[in-house]
Design a protein around this motif. Structure first.
Motif, PDB file in Angstrom:
ATOM      1  N   ASN A 170       0.885  -1.365   0.190  1.00 23.28           N
ATOM      2  CA  ASN A 170      -0.049  -0.027  -0.120  1.00 23.28           C
ATOM      3  C   ASN A 170       1.069   1.298   0.076  1.00 23.28           C
ATOM      4  O   ASN A 170       0.629   2.218  -0.681  1.00 23.28           O
ATOM      5  CB  ASN A 170      -1.056  -0.018   1.175  1.00 23.28           C
ATOM      6  CG  ASN A 170      -1.966   1.173   1.100  1.00 23.28           C
ATOM      7  OD1 ASN A 170      -2.883   1.089   0.411  1.00 23.28           O
ATOM      8  ND2 ASN A 170      -1.884   2.063   2.264  1.00 23.28           N
ATOM      9  N   ARG A 215       2.770   1.647  -3.232  1.00 20.98           N
ATOM     10  CA  ARG A 215       1.655   2.033  -4.376  1.00 20.98           C
ATOM     11  C   ARG A 215       1.427   3.448  -4.490  1.00 20.98           C
ATOM     12  O   ARG A 215       1.160   3.978  -5.341  1.00 20.98           O
ATOM     13  CB  ARG A 215       0.492   1.395  -4.336  1.00 20.98           C
ATOM     14  CG  ARG A 215      -0.767   1.345  -5.529  1.00 20.98           C
ATOM     15  CD  ARG A 215      -1.804   0.694  -5.361  1.00 20.98           C
ATOM     16  NE  ARG A 215      -1.619  -0.825  -5.096  1.00 20.98           N
ATOM     17  CZ  ARG A 215      -1.853  -1.577  -4.078  1.00 20.98           C
ATOM     18  NH1 ARG A 215      -2.295  -0.840  -3.084  1.00 20.98           N
ATOM     19  NH2 ARG A 215      -1.547  -2.811  -3.945  1.00 20.98           N
ATOM     20  N   HIS A 216       1.432   4.206  -3.251  1.00 23.37           N
ATOM     21  CA  HIS A 216       0.994   5.511  -3.169  1.00 23.37           C
ATOM     22  C   HIS A 216       2.078   6.390  -3.073  1.00 23.37           C
ATOM     23  O   HIS A 216       1.783   7.726  -2.712  1.00 23.37           O
ATOM     24  CB  HIS A 216      -0.059   5.619  -2.052  1.00 23.37           C
ATOM     25  CG  HIS A 216      -1.367   5.151  -2.253  1.00 23.37           C
ATOM     26  ND1 HIS A 216      -1.473   3.805  -1.657  1.00 23.37           N
ATOM     27  CD2 HIS A 216      -2.560   5.384  -2.899  1.00 23.37           C
ATOM     28  CE1 HIS A 216      -2.814   3.313  -2.078  1.00 23.37           C
ATOM     29  NE2 HIS A 216      -3.291   4.461  -2.926  1.00 23.37           N
ATOM     30  N   SER A 217       3.158   5.992  -2.932  1.00 23.23           N
ATOM     31  CA  SER A 217       4.560   6.772  -2.837  1.00 23.23           C
ATOM     32  C   SER A 217       4.802   7.090  -4.151  1.00 23.23           C
ATOM     33  O   SER A 217       5.126   6.168  -5.156  1.00 23.23           O
ATOM     34  CB  SER A 217       5.705   6.194  -1.950  1.00 23.23           C
ATOM     35  OG  SER A 217       4.896   6.304  -0.532  1.00 23.23           O
ATOM     36  N   ASP A 248       5.402   6.636   4.418  1.00 17.86           N
ATOM     37  CA  ASP A 248       5.565   6.704   2.909  1.00 17.86           C
ATOM     38  C   ASP A 248       5.319   8.224   2.608  1.00 17.86           C
ATOM     39  O   ASP A 248       5.196   9.123   3.588  1.00 17.86           O
ATOM     40  CB  ASP A 248       4.373   5.999   2.349  1.00 17.86           C
ATOM     41  CG  ASP A 248       2.859   6.456   2.792  1.00 17.86           C
ATOM     42  OD1 ASP A 248       2.937   7.865   2.810  1.00 17.86           O
ATOM     43  OD2 ASP A 248       2.016   5.765   3.093  1.00 17.86           O
ATOM     44  N   GLY A 252       3.183   9.675   0.225  1.00 20.28           N
ATOM     45  CA  GLY A 252       2.071   9.530  -0.600  1.00 20.28           C
ATOM     46  C   GLY A 252       1.286  10.725  -0.147  1.00 20.28           C
ATOM     47  O   GLY A 252       1.656  11.781   0.774  1.00 20.28           O
ATOM     48  N   LEU A 308      -4.398  10.617   3.622  1.00 21.28           N
ATOM     49  CA  LEU A 308      -5.596  10.408   3.778  1.00 21.28           C
ATOM     50  C   LEU A 308      -6.430  11.563   4.536  1.00 21.28           C
ATOM     51  O   LEU A 308      -5.790  11.942   5.460  1.00 21.28           O
ATOM     52  CB  LEU A 308      -5.991   9.123   4.044  1.00 21.28           C
ATOM     53  CG  LEU A 308      -5.579   7.898   3.467  1.00 21.28           C
ATOM     54  CD1 LEU A 308      -6.097   6.661   4.075  1.00 21.28           C
ATOM     55  CD2 LEU A 308      -6.197   7.873   1.963  1.00 21.28           C
ATOM     56  N   ARG A 354     -11.765   1.591  -1.598  1.00 21.05           N
ATOM     57  CA  ARG A 354     -10.546   2.223  -2.576  1.00 21.05           C
ATOM     58  C   ARG A 354     -10.763   3.672  -2.889  1.00 21.05           C
ATOM     59  O   ARG A 354     -12.097   4.127  -3.052  1.00 21.05           O
ATOM     60  CB  ARG A 354     -10.327   1.518  -3.910  1.00 21.05           C
ATOM     61  CG  ARG A 354      -9.784   0.189  -3.502  1.00 21.05           C
ATOM     62  CD  ARG A 354      -9.451  -0.181  -4.984  1.00 21.05           C
ATOM     63  NE  ARG A 354     -10.617  -0.410  -6.267  1.00 21.05           N
ATOM     64  CZ  ARG A 354     -11.236  -1.538  -6.192  1.00 21.05           C
ATOM     65  NH1 ARG A 354     -11.001  -2.556  -5.395  1.00 21.05           N
ATOM     66  NH2 ARG A 354     -12.360  -1.568  -6.866  1.00 21.05           N
ATOM     67  N   ARG A 355      -9.918   4.437  -2.753  1.00 20.49           N
ATOM     68  CA  ARG A 355      -9.982   6.062  -2.837  1.00 20.49           C
ATOM     69  C   ARG A 355     -10.032   6.071  -4.290  1.00 20.49           C
ATOM     70  O   ARG A 355      -9.091   5.757  -4.978  1.00 20.49           O
ATOM     71  CB  ARG A 355      -8.948   6.797  -2.345  1.00 20.49           C
ATOM     72  CG  ARG A 355      -9.017   8.320  -2.507  1.00 20.49           C
ATOM     73  CD  ARG A 355      -8.127   9.266  -1.820  1.00 20.49           C
ATOM     74  NE  ARG A 355      -6.697   8.492  -1.947  1.00 20.49           N
ATOM     75  CZ  ARG A 355      -5.671   9.378  -1.548  1.00 20.49           C
ATOM     76  NH1 ARG A 355      -5.634  10.154  -0.471  1.00 20.49           N
ATOM     77  NH2 ARG A 355      -4.411   8.849  -1.983  1.00 20.49           N
ATOM     78  N   GLY A 372      -8.971   3.825  -7.497  1.00 20.23           N
ATOM     79  CA  GLY A 372      -7.596   3.150  -7.394  1.00 20.23           C
ATOM     80  C   GLY A 372      -7.456   1.717  -7.681  1.00 20.23           C
ATOM     81  O   GLY A 372      -8.523   1.066  -7.501  1.00 20.23           O
TER      82      GLY A 372
END
Length: 464
Positions: free
Chosen positions: A347, A350-352, A375, A377, A380, A394-395, A398
């Motif tokens: 996770n 994936r978002h970094s 991270d 990213g 949230l 999921r945001r 995504g």
């Protein structure tokens, strides 16, 4: 056996044993008292006869010869009694049926002897030259004791039988609220999970009703959650299946580059579907009945190494590990610990941004081990932090199955740990996964003893 009959037997047997013991104790004391009273009667009779004889010495002083037949008429009830008076070895008076030879040889005081096949108890008194012997038949004593026993036991037995009858109806009346509750439960349909009304209900049954209502509430919540999970899972699985079917159809009707692109997309959909199914199986394994047959112990550093390898097998430089290398054994299977940490790293990666690395820190305490994942990213919002651990969330649009953080939270809860998502002030997220460790496993030899946490179910693994 019904509950009513079981209660009756338990209480009835207790009453019989208790009152039976009291009755035996009473009859034993009654027998001793009757024997003492009858012995006193023999002794008093002998003294009374001796006193009467001493009031008229002229009637027997100097008398010789044996006593003649007695003309005294004895009542039937007195046939078991005998009395004999003798002087200088000669019988001068006796009751009918008394045997001179046998009573004359009786020892002074109380004694028992057999006369003509019958057992007698006698008392002999010698005073002023007179020898007075009184005796009664032991069979008469036994008959008297038996009659007294029957007279005393008859009311006891009648009272006991009456008590059991009253107890039978009383237990039935006392169990009537329980029978009403049974009828209420029997009349409910299988899908009726509404609470049971607690009015009108016996106050003694309120804890049971409250427990049943609590169970029904949990069952309703579980069924609703499973239905929602099934619906979401069906939706999540239908999407990649539809995409795979479409790309395969495109590959069939096209050739060259278009067909290859369609097959690549189909393979990507298969990989996504496989990942979703794997996550669903893991979640089912964690929340269901878990098997501990593997028994493998998870070391925190080994868990971190395996999770990093699975998350980025060809780009380990994207993850920075901060650990002091001290040995710490986790109180859960290695496979689940690796799964939880890998999901967190996936996770975070994936978002970094690809240019930024993800930092993993391992912090130890005597009872827990904490994994901190940082991270860079977008982070949230507060509302998104509250929704992040829900299944299939999921945001936006995504990628991913939306189950990774749900699995991490389920593993932490199952084994008595904790899971937190924190917004960093300088951007990105900090994820804290705290798991229990073995007693004495931090910085020393492993003792193979688990630290139990509230709500966790952990076995004690055997020593290697």
């Amino acid at each position: 056996m019904t509950l009513r009959l079981r209660l009756l037997l338990m209480i009835g047997i207790s009453m019989i044993l208790m009152w039976g013991a009291v009755a035996l104790w009473m009859l034993h004391g009654l027998d001793k008292e009757m024997q003492r009273t009858l012995d006193q009667r023999l002794a008093m009779s002998a003294h009374m006869v001796a006193g009467l004889m001493s009031q008229n010495p002229a009637a027997w002083d100097g008398r010789t010869g044996k006593a003649g037949p007695s003309t005294l008429s004895m009542p039937v009830a007195a046939k078991g009694l005998a009395c004999q008076v003798s002087m200088r070895g000669e019988v001068i008076a006796r009751t009918p049926g008394a045997t001179p030879e046998s009573l004359a040889t009786a020892a002074l005081g109380f004694s028992e002897r057999e006369l003509r096949g019958e057992h007698w108890r006698s008392y002999t008194l010698e005073t002023n030259g007179l020898r007075v012997t009184t005796a009664d038949r032991l069979t008469e004593r036994d008959t008297l004791l038996r009659n007294v026993t029957v007279a005393a036991a008859t009311p006891f037995v009648a009272a006991l039988v009456g008590s059991l009858l009253v107890l039978w109806f009383g237990v039935g009346s006392g169990l009537l609220p329980l029978e009403r509750l049974r009828q209420v439960l029997a009349s409910r349909t299988p899908d009726a999970l509404t609470p049971i009304p607690d009015k009108p209900m016996s106050r003694d049954l309120l804890p049971l009703v409250n427990t049943l209502n609590h169970l029904l509430g949990r069952m309703s919540e579980t069924i609703s959650r499973e239905r929602r999970f099934t619906s979401d899972a069906a939706h999540e699985l239908r999407t990649p299946l539809t995409a795979i079917k479409t790309h395969l159809q495109v590959a069939r009707i096209t050739q060259g580059t278009d067909a290859e692109v369609a097959m690549d997309y189909a393979e990507e959909g298969v990989a996504r579907l496989q990942h979703t199914l794997s996550q669903l199986l893991t979640l089912s394994q964690v929340e269901g009945a878990f098997s501990w047959e593997d028994g493998s112990v998870a070391d925190a550093n080994e868990v971190a190494r395996l999770a990093m390898r699975d998350a980025v097998p060809h780009a380990l430089e994207r993850i920075t590990l901060d650990s002091d290398g001290i040995r710490a054994e986790l109180a859960l299977p290695q496979a689940l610990a690796v799964t939880a940490l890998r999901n967190l790293l996936d996770n975070a990666l994936r978002h970094s941004p690809a240019s930024n690395s993800v930092r993993l820190e391992i912090r130890r305490s005597p009872e827990t081990v904490s994994f901190h994942v940082f991270d860079r990213g977008p982070g949230l919002s507060d509302d998104e932090l509250a929704l992040a651990t829900q299944r299939f969330w999921r945001r936006g649009s995504g990628r991913g199955s939306g189950l990774g953080l749900s699995i991490v939270a389920a593993i932490a809860e199952r084994f008595g740990g904790s899971f937190e998502l924190l917004q960093r002030s300088d951007g990105g997220l900090e994820v804290r996964l705290t798991l229990p460790c073995m007693v004495g496993s931090v910085g020393e030899d492993f003792k193979h003893v688990l630290v139990p946490s509230k709500g966790s179910k952990m076995p004690t693994w055997p020593a290697k």
